[in-house]
Write a protein that holds these residues in place. Structure first.
Motif, short mmCIF file in Angstrom:
data_model
loop_
_atom_site.label_atom_id
_atom_site.label_comp_id
_atom_site.label_asym_id
_atom_site.label_seq_id
_atom_site.Cartn_x
_atom_site.Cartn_y
_atom_site.Cartn_z
N SER A 25 0.86 -1.18 0.00
CA SER A 25 0.00 0.00 0.00
C SER A 25 0.90 1.24 0.00
CB SER A 25 -0.89 0.01 1.25
OG SER A 25 -0.09 0.24 2.40
N ARG A 26 0.33 2.39 -0.28
CA ARG A 26 1.09 3.63 -0.27
C ARG A 26 1.70 3.87 1.11
NH1 ARG A 26 0.87 7.94 -3.98
NH2 ARG A 26 1.80 9.83 -3.17
N THR A 30 5.66 4.27 1.99
CA THR A 30 6.16 5.41 2.76
C THR A 30 6.98 4.94 3.96
OG1 THR A 30 4.25 6.75 2.10
CG2 THR A 30 5.49 7.51 4.01
N GLU A 31 6.49 3.94 4.66
CA GLU A 31 7.20 3.39 5.82
C GLU A 31 8.59 2.88 5.42
OE1 GLU A 31 6.80 -0.78 8.11
OE2 GLU A 31 4.99 0.46 8.16
N ARG A 32 8.66 2.16 4.31
CA ARG A 32 9.95 1.62 3.86
C ARG A 32 10.89 2.72 3.37
NH1 ARG A 32 6.36 -2.12 4.12
NH2 ARG A 32 6.79 -4.36 4.14
N VAL A 33 10.34 3.72 2.69
CA VAL A 33 11.16 4.85 2.23
C VAL A 33 11.76 5.58 3.44
CG1 VAL A 33 11.06 7.15 1.15
CG2 VAL A 33 10.00 5.18 0.02
N GLU A 34 10.96 5.79 4.47
CA GLU A 34 11.46 6.45 5.69
C GLU A 34 12.60 5.64 6.31
OE1 GLU A 34 7.90 6.79 8.04
OE2 GLU A 34 7.40 8.75 7.20
N LYS A 35 12.43 4.33 6.40
CA LYS A 35 13.47 3.48 6.98
C LYS A 35 14.75 3.54 6.16
CE LYS A 35 10.47 0.09 9.24
NZ LYS A 35 10.05 -1.32 9.26
N ILE A 36 14.63 3.45 4.84
CA ILE A 36 15.81 3.50 3.97
C ILE A 36 16.49 4.87 4.09
CG2 ILE A 36 16.60 3.48 1.57
CD1 ILE A 36 14.28 1.43 1.05
N SER A 37 15.71 5.95 4.07
CA SER A 37 16.25 7.30 4.15
C SER A 37 16.98 7.56 5.46
CB SER A 37 15.13 8.34 3.99
OG SER A 37 14.53 8.22 2.72
N GLN A 38 16.52 6.90 6.53
CA GLN A 38 17.13 7.07 7.85
C GLN A 38 18.27 6.09 8.10
OE1 GLN A 38 13.84 6.80 10.59
NE2 GLN A 38 12.84 8.60 9.76
N ILE A 77 9.08 11.94 -1.68
CA ILE A 77 9.76 10.85 -2.39
C ILE A 77 8.74 9.85 -2.90
CG2 ILE A 77 11.35 8.90 -2.15
CD1 ILE A 77 12.88 10.64 -0.07
N VAL A 78 7.78 9.50 -2.07
CA VAL A 78 6.74 8.54 -2.47
C VAL A 78 5.92 9.11 -3.62
CG1 VAL A 78 4.65 7.33 -1.70
CG2 VAL A 78 6.69 7.38 -0.23
N ASP A 79 5.62 10.40 -3.58
CA ASP A 79 4.90 11.03 -4.71
C ASP A 79 5.69 10.84 -6.00
OD1 ASP A 79 2.81 11.90 -3.13
OD2 ASP A 79 3.60 13.94 -2.90
#
Length: 89
Positions: A25-26, A30-38, A77-79
């Protein structure tokens, strides 16, 4: 879109971690993008997350999009990930 067409488009797959999953899901993206970015997660976990994101968004430039997001929110980023990357010939 008919239910039959949606069933054809949605296919589960086996990720690098050996887990059978479907599209994220979106919120999950978003959750995975946040983890990768951090900088969270082991190399193996990050590879699995990137693969899961790639299977869930139209933009094929997942790593590049996430890494180019320096100083940009996870939502932005997700957008970008949900915008198809068009190749002009």
């Amino acid at each position: 879109m008919s239910k039959m067409a949606a069933d054809v488009l949605w296919k589960p797959y086996q990720n690098a971690g050996g887990v059978i999953v479907g599209k994220l899901s979106r919120d999950e993206v978003t959750e995975r993008v946040e983890k990768i970015s951090q900088g969270m997660g082991s190399d193996k976990e990050v590879n699995v997350w990137i693969e899961e994101i790639a299977e869930s968004v139209p933009n094929r430039q997942v790593i590049e999009t996430i890494m180019a997001g320096n100083g940009v929110s996870a939502a932005e980023i997700v957008d970008r990930l949900y915008k198809a990357d068009v190749i002009c010939l």
